[in-house]
Design a protein around this motif. Structure first.
Motif, PDB file in Angstrom:
ATOM      1  N   PRO A  90       5.069   8.800 -12.238  1.00  0.00           N
ATOM      2  CA  PRO A  90       5.352  10.140 -11.719  1.00  0.00           C
ATOM      3  C   PRO A  90       6.707  10.171 -11.025  1.00  0.00           C
ATOM      4  N   ASN A  91       7.162  11.362 -10.673  1.00  0.00           N
ATOM      5  CA  ASN A  91       8.459  11.491  -9.994  1.00  0.00           C
ATOM      6  C   ASN A  91       8.413  10.968  -8.563  1.00  0.00           C
ATOM      7  N   ASP A  92       7.236  11.072  -7.921  1.00  0.00           N
ATOM      8  CA  ASP A  92       7.117  10.562  -6.556  1.00  0.00           C
ATOM      9  C   ASP A  92       6.374   9.232  -6.584  1.00  0.00           C
ATOM     10  N   LYS A  93       5.853   8.826  -5.455  1.00  0.00           N
ATOM     11  CA  LYS A  93       5.155   7.551  -5.351  1.00  0.00           C
ATOM     12  C   LYS A  93       3.935   7.501  -6.272  1.00  0.00           C
ATOM     13  N   LEU A  94       3.666   6.357  -6.894  1.00  0.00           N
ATOM     14  CA  LEU A  94       2.471   6.161  -7.705  1.00  0.00           C
ATOM     15  C   LEU A  94       1.254   6.133  -6.786  1.00  0.00           C
ATOM     16  N   LYS A  95       0.277   6.967  -7.109  1.00  0.00           N
ATOM     17  CA  LYS A  95      -0.981   7.019  -6.345  1.00  0.00           C
ATOM     18  C   LYS A  95      -2.099   6.919  -7.373  1.00  0.00           C
ATOM     19  N   CYS A  96      -2.607   5.714  -7.563  1.00  0.00           N
ATOM     20  CA  CYS A  96      -3.408   5.405  -8.743  1.00  0.00           C
ATOM     21  C   CYS A  96      -4.752   4.776  -8.385  1.00  0.00           C
ATOM     22  N   ILE A  97      -5.780   5.133  -9.147  1.00  0.00           N
ATOM     23  CA  ILE A  97      -7.082   4.472  -9.100  1.00  0.00           C
ATOM     24  C   ILE A  97      -7.274   3.740 -10.420  1.00  0.00           C
ATOM     25  N   ALA A  98      -7.689   2.475 -10.337  1.00  0.00           N
ATOM     26  CA  ALA A  98      -7.948   1.683 -11.541  1.00  0.00           C
ATOM     27  C   ALA A  98      -9.428   1.314 -11.579  1.00  0.00           C
ATOM     28  N   PHE A  99     -10.121   1.729 -12.641  1.00  0.00           N
ATOM     29  CA  PHE A  99     -11.543   1.425 -12.782  1.00  0.00           C
ATOM     30  C   PHE A  99     -11.714   0.082 -13.478  1.00  0.00           C
ATOM     31  N   CYS A 100     -12.495  -0.790 -12.839  1.00  0.00           N
ATOM     32  CA  CYS A 100     -12.664  -2.154 -13.332  1.00  0.00           C
ATOM     33  C   CYS A 100     -14.121  -2.427 -13.680  1.00  0.00           C
ATOM     34  N   ASN A 101     -14.357  -3.630 -14.210  1.00  0.00           N
ATOM     35  CA  ASN A 101     -15.679  -4.003 -14.705  1.00  0.00           C
ATOM     36  C   ASN A 101     -16.652  -4.420 -13.613  1.00  0.00           C
ATOM     37  N   GLY A 129       4.585  -6.863  -7.991  1.00  0.00           N
ATOM     38  CA  GLY A 129       5.415  -5.923  -7.246  1.00  0.00           C
ATOM     39  C   GLY A 129       4.844  -4.530  -7.086  1.00  0.00           C
ATOM     40  N   ILE A 130       3.561  -4.352  -7.440  1.00  0.00           N
ATOM     41  CA  ILE A 130       2.911  -3.053  -7.251  1.00  0.00           C
ATOM     42  C   ILE A 130       1.789  -3.251  -6.230  1.00  0.00           C
ATOM     43  N   PRO A 131       1.990  -2.865  -4.980  1.00  0.00           N
ATOM     44  CA  PRO A 131       0.977  -3.092  -3.931  1.00  0.00           C
ATOM     45  C   PRO A 131      -0.364  -2.461  -4.304  1.00  0.00           C
ATOM     46  N   ALA A 132      -1.414  -3.296  -4.280  1.00  0.00           N
ATOM     47  CA  ALA A 132      -2.744  -2.835  -4.691  1.00  0.00           C
ATOM     48  C   ALA A 132      -3.800  -3.511  -3.836  1.00  0.00           C
ATOM     49  N   ILE A 133      -4.957  -2.859  -3.722  1.00  0.00           N
ATOM     50  CA  ILE A 133      -6.100  -3.444  -3.024  1.00  0.00           C
ATOM     51  C   ILE A 133      -7.354  -3.198  -3.859  1.00  0.00           C
ATOM     52  N   ALA A 134      -8.388  -3.985  -3.585  1.00  0.00           N
ATOM     53  CA  ALA A 134      -9.695  -3.759  -4.203  1.00  0.00           C
ATOM     54  C   ALA A 134     -10.572  -3.020  -3.202  1.00  0.00           C
ATOM     55  N   LEU A 135     -11.284  -2.031  -3.680  1.00  0.00           N
ATOM     56  CA  LEU A 135     -12.164  -1.237  -2.828  1.00  0.00           C
ATOM     57  C   LEU A 135     -13.493  -1.076  -3.572  1.00  0.00           C
ATOM     58  N   ILE A 172      -5.480   1.487  -6.086  1.00  0.00           N
ATOM     59  CA  ILE A 172      -6.781   1.023  -5.590  1.00  0.00           C
ATOM     60  C   ILE A 172      -7.611   0.629  -6.796  1.00  0.00           C
ATOM     61  N   CYS A 173      -8.018  -0.633  -6.854  1.00  0.00           N
ATOM     62  CA  CYS A 173      -8.868  -1.124  -7.939  1.00  0.00           C
ATOM     63  C   CYS A 173     -10.330  -1.039  -7.487  1.00  0.00           C
ATOM     64  N   THR A 174     -11.139  -0.390  -8.279  1.00  0.00           N
ATOM     65  CA  THR A 174     -12.515  -0.141  -7.863  1.00  0.00           C
ATOM     66  C   THR A 174     -13.469  -0.261  -9.037  1.00  0.00           C
TER      67      THR A 174
END
Length: 929
Positions: free
Chosen positions: A418-429, A445-451, A477-479
């Motif tokens: 996107p044009n601004d900051k990436l604000k992403c949710i990643a669905f995992c197994n 280099g892409i700051p991420a956390i698991a929730l 956020i990986c969830t």
């Protein structure tokens, strides 16, 4: 002296409605004062009223516009009685009593030598007269008595303060009623706009709530997409209800002020407003906006009946102990729940808290079309580095987390940044997979956390806030499944699917979570790494196909959608792109797979059962109360094993689900009744319901159920039910012994059939709904034919009406269909060839040439995967004769020549855009003969 007093309900030996009808037959005058009148209730006593007036009885009736309950149709009927009978007068309280509220329910009768006063709780509505728990008392004496005289005096006073009914009054009330329904819009209301007009979908929500409430419902749940206008809906319904003391409850303090401002815009200075949260304890205001914790901790300062209207926002939390405490304590006249996500992950049943009353559910397509949520850009990305055919999720997770695959994922993320900051949710197994992916993204280099579910609420809220904060580093956020709980992340701009999609239900649910509107957000980007296993990827195609406006989606249409990257969905702003190789392989998989087979039906059933978190099987109504639900009808019409299921009960039994044990007679009854689904007329079901609930059949109770139900249609339906052995000539159901389990199952089946009918065939002109889906036997029954077995393609009537049934043969190859004469020429013209052997001078030919009105029903193919497909109704038109032709056909090796007539059907309603691709309709006119 009172000589007789009698307690009347809908369940006493003499019911309230029986007593009213009996009084009307004998009285010399009657005077009714009732708050609410609905046509469906009025028709139950209108014949008795008119008979009384015909023999000279003097009649007077006062009703009101209080809470906008009384409908226009009833007032028109009463006005017509006034015009027909000079001995009848009707008066209307049109807010003459202001805030006092017109709420009386009294019935006065005078006979030659007696007086009777009936007073209690019953208005003139269908449910009040037939089904609700209502208490009424009849007092009767041969001499006038004090309460009768007092009521008569009060009646004359009320009459002097109300208005004599006339056309102008009805017109003014109709306009006010439309205003009350229409003057609200989405949560992102712009007060600077001079005119705000909601769409039809939004108006219907208010109408349906009002209808439910008029039927005696005291609590209801509205399910609609986040940001779609639920707060304004609540405010305008509260205004329709004329709420005096209102409590609005949320679980997050931050949105209380926003909700209060919404109500201020609707009610203005007519109410006072206060917050009950933190240090603010403004309890003396008309409308209080509070957090659930504050209210739960201070219940002792409120009277249980203090609020006449309560709203619980985001009520997917309402099964929490604090909410249950609140719900169990207060006794409002009406309780409204608002949610985007009624299905919880903790097995608690939110629907049950609202007595399973769901007047309205907003489809995702409608929410996008009406600009209530943002559209999405979906990219199905083939990922050859991951083997989705592996059975073990841990093995798939290992492939996804490999370094080379992480590089591939990040490359695609960067492609759609996107044009601004990436604000992403990643669905995992799994939880471990989420943690692994978060570490991998951070290392790249892409700051991420698991929730996950292991994180408490405070940790989740902090993570969501950090993700949406442009100054915070967190980008992903990986969830696993926390978005199923309805969290609110309006600034989300990307969703990643890093796992195989096994359920179209879950896919749609999780897609919808990212569509909340906010400033500057034009759309949501969805990157779905669909891998290389197409028995899973095809679920995405089914999910996206559900966004179609078409009621019936079969494989041929799904193939067309895939080949055009779903452009025929015609949803502004929505982009769907699946890479070409994946499309080809999904289509090949579609072609060779029977999705009505036992394997797929069981999988769909299990996915849905897990989705709603029920320990038993989903009820019939569960399939209506959830947008993501599969179509229940496929379980009925498909074969499990070698035989057609016939009913949901049979399907459940065959797949070894634990169901109640019914007798053979009861199972046969369920099978026969289920075969009517989906209903295209309600008559059979309301007859069964009437006998089941009341122990007898009375057409007077049913006539007027909808504008299409009449004594003729009811008699036709009764004859079919007798012929099919669902009931006897004596109006008894062929059920055998009743038991509670069977009664519950039958109630659920009847409610499903009639509720689905009301959704799909609410109101329409003529016998058929434009673009409605009908089986041929259903069409014959709607036409009141005694026999629904009709094989021919054209039904001719002497009055000049013609019904054409046409198949487009989409299951044949295009080259096989090139010479097929029945086809759409353009959106306004359908070419139709008569059956063989018809000439201009033949009897059939003359009827075709002289036809006044042609009804066109078209289906794309006869069957798919063993299931007979319905016809779609394209409305009326007229024949335009083209020419007489000779058709050469081969029969037993011999060529024969047969004359036919070729016509164009010029349609009164040009076909709308969403049906062009599905029915292969050229957008530009081509002169094909």
């Amino acid at each position: 002296m009172i000589e007789r007093d009698q307690f009347l309900t809908n369940y006493t030996n003499e019911r309230f409605i029986d007593r009213i009808n009996s009084c009307l037959k004998e009285c010399k005058s009657f005077s009714f004062s009732v708050s609410f009148i609905k046509k469906a209730g009025l028709v139950l006593i209108i014949k008795s009223i008119e008979q009384a007036l015909k023999r000279g009885a003097i009649g007077q009736l006062i009703t009101s516009t209080y809470q906008n309950f009384t409908d226009i149709a009833s007032l028109k009927i009463l006005l017509s009685l006034m015009k027909k009978y000079p001995n009848f007068l009707c008066f209307l309280d049109s807010q003459c009593f202001g805030d006092s509220g017109f709420h009386s329910k009294g019935y006065l009768f005078e006979y030659d030598n007696q007086y009777e006063f009936i007073v209690g709780s019953s208005n003139i509505t269908r449910f009040a007269l037939l089904k609700n728990i209502e208490w009424n008392v009849s007092l009767k004496s041969s001499v006038s008595f004090s309460s009768f005289e007092a009521a008569k005096e009060e009646f004359e006073y009320l009459k002097s303060k109300t208005l004599l009914l006339n056309d102008e009054l009805i017109s003014n009330y109709a306009n006010a009623l439309n205003y009350a329904i229409e003057k609200w819009d989405m949560d992102y209301f712009d007060p600077n706009l001079l005119e705000i007009k909601p769409n039809m979908m939004q108006r219907k929500a208010l109408k349906e709530i009002r209808n439910f409430r008029d039927q005696g419902v005291e609590r209801a749940l509205i399910v609609a997409a986040t940001g779609s206008g639920k707060t304004y809906l609540a405010a305008f319904d509260a205004r329709n209800f004329d709420a005096k003391r209102l409590l609005f409850i949320v679980h997050r303090d931050a949105i209380l002020k926003e909700a209060m401002e919404t109500f201020k815009k609707v009610f203005g200075a007519n109410r006072s407003y206060g917050l009950f949260v933190g240090d603010n304890k403004e309890v003396d205001c008309d409308f209080i906006f509070a957090s659930n914790i504050m209210i739960a901790n201070h219940l002792d300062i409120f009277n249980p009946e203090e609020f006449d209207y309560i709203v619980i926002d985001e009520c997917h939390h309402s099964s929490a102990s604090s909410y249950k405490k609140i719900i169990n304590y207060f006794q409002p006249e009406f309780l409204l729940g608002l949610t985007a996500t009624p299905e919880r992950m903790d097995n608690e049943d939110v629907f049950e808290l609202f007595d399973y009353n769901v007047p309205f559910e907003l489809r995702l397509r409608d929410a996008i079309m009406d600009n209530l949520v943002v559209p999405f850009h979906y990219y199905g990305i083939r990922d050859n580095l991951v083997n989705y055919s592996l059975k073990e999720k841990s093995m798939i997770s290992r492939d996804i987390a490999k370094t080379e695959n992480i590089d591939f994922i990040i490359k695609n993320i960067n492609k759609h940044l996107p044009n601004d900051k990436l604000k992403c949710i990643a669905f995992c197994n799994s939880i471990n997979h989420a943690r692994t992916m978060a570490e991998a993204f951070t290392e790249h280099g892409i700051p991420a956390i698991a929730l996950t579910g292991d994180n408490d609420v405070g940790e989740r809220i902090k993570a969501f806030d950090n993700l949406q904060n442009d100054s915070n580093q967190l980008q992903i956020i990986c969830t696993v499944d926390i978005l199923n709980e309805g969290v609110d992340i309006p600034r989300l701009n990307m969703v990643l699917f890093l796992r195989p999609t096994e359920s179209s239900t879950i896919f749609l649910q999780q897609l919808g979570r990212g569509l909340r509107k906010c400033d500057g957000k034009k759309y949501l980007t969805v990157l779905d790494f669909i891998g290389n296993n197409y028995d899973r990827s095809v679920q995405i195609a089914f999910a996206l196909g559900k966004l179609s406006n078409n009621n019936f989606i079969e494989k041929a249409y799904l193939r067309d959608l895939l080949n055009t990257n779903f452009t025929a969905l015609n949803i502004p702003g929505v982009v769907i792109n699946i890479d070409e190789l994946s499309r080809e392989e999904i289509i090949n998989y579609l072609n060779k797979t029977n999705f009505n087979s036992n394997k797929f039906l069981i999988k769909e059933f299990e996915n849905f059962k897990n989705y709603i978190k029920t320990d038993t099987y989903p009820s019939h109504m569960d399939y209506l109360n959830n947008e993501c639900a599969p179509d229940l009808i496929k379980f009925l019409k498909a074969k499990t094993g070698t035989t057609k299921n016939c009913s949901y009960y049979n399907f459940l039994s065959k797949i070894k689900v634990d169901v109640p044990i019914f007798t053979e007679k009861q199972i046969n009854f369920i099978n026969l009744l289920s075969d009517y689904l989906p209903l295209t007329r309600p008559d059979e079901y309301i007859i069964i319901e009437d006998i089941f609930k009341n122990g007898s059949l009375d057409f007077n109770r049913l006539n007027g159920y909808t504008s299409h139900v009449s004594n003729k249609s009811l008699e036709n339906a009764r004859n079919y039910l007798i012929k099919e052995k669902l009931m006897t000539e004596d109006n008894l159901l062929n059920i055998g012994e009743y038991n509670i389990s069977f009664e519950d199952y039958l109630n659920d089946l009847l409610e499903y059939g009639l509720t689905r009918y009301s959704i799909e065939f609410d109101e329409f002109n003529g016998n058929f709904k434009l673009y409605g889906n009908y089986q041929k036997n259903q069409i014959m029954r709607i036409l009141l034919e005694d026999n629904d077995f009709f094989m021919k393609g054209t039904k001719l009537y002497d009055n000049g009406e013609i019904y054409c049934f046409v198949g487009l043969k989409k299951d044949k190859r295009k080259e096989e269909r090139t010479n097929y004469k029945d086809k759409f020429i353009d959106r306004s013209t359908f070419q139709r060839e008569s059956e063989n052997g018809v000439t201009i001078n033949s009897l059939i030919g003359q009827k075709l040439m002289n036809a006044k009105t042609v009804h066109l029903f078209v289906r794309k193919m006869d069957k798919e995967d063993g299931v007979t497909l319905p016809f779609t109704y394209f409305g009326t038109g007229r024949f335009q004769f083209i020419k007489e032709s000779i058709v050469v056909s081969k029969l037993v090796g011999k060529e024969t020549e047969n004359p036919t007539l070729l016509f164009n059907i010029l349609l009164d309603n040009p076909v709308t855009d969403e049906y062009l691709l599905d029915f292969e309709i050229p957008d530009e006119k081509e002169h094909i003969v």
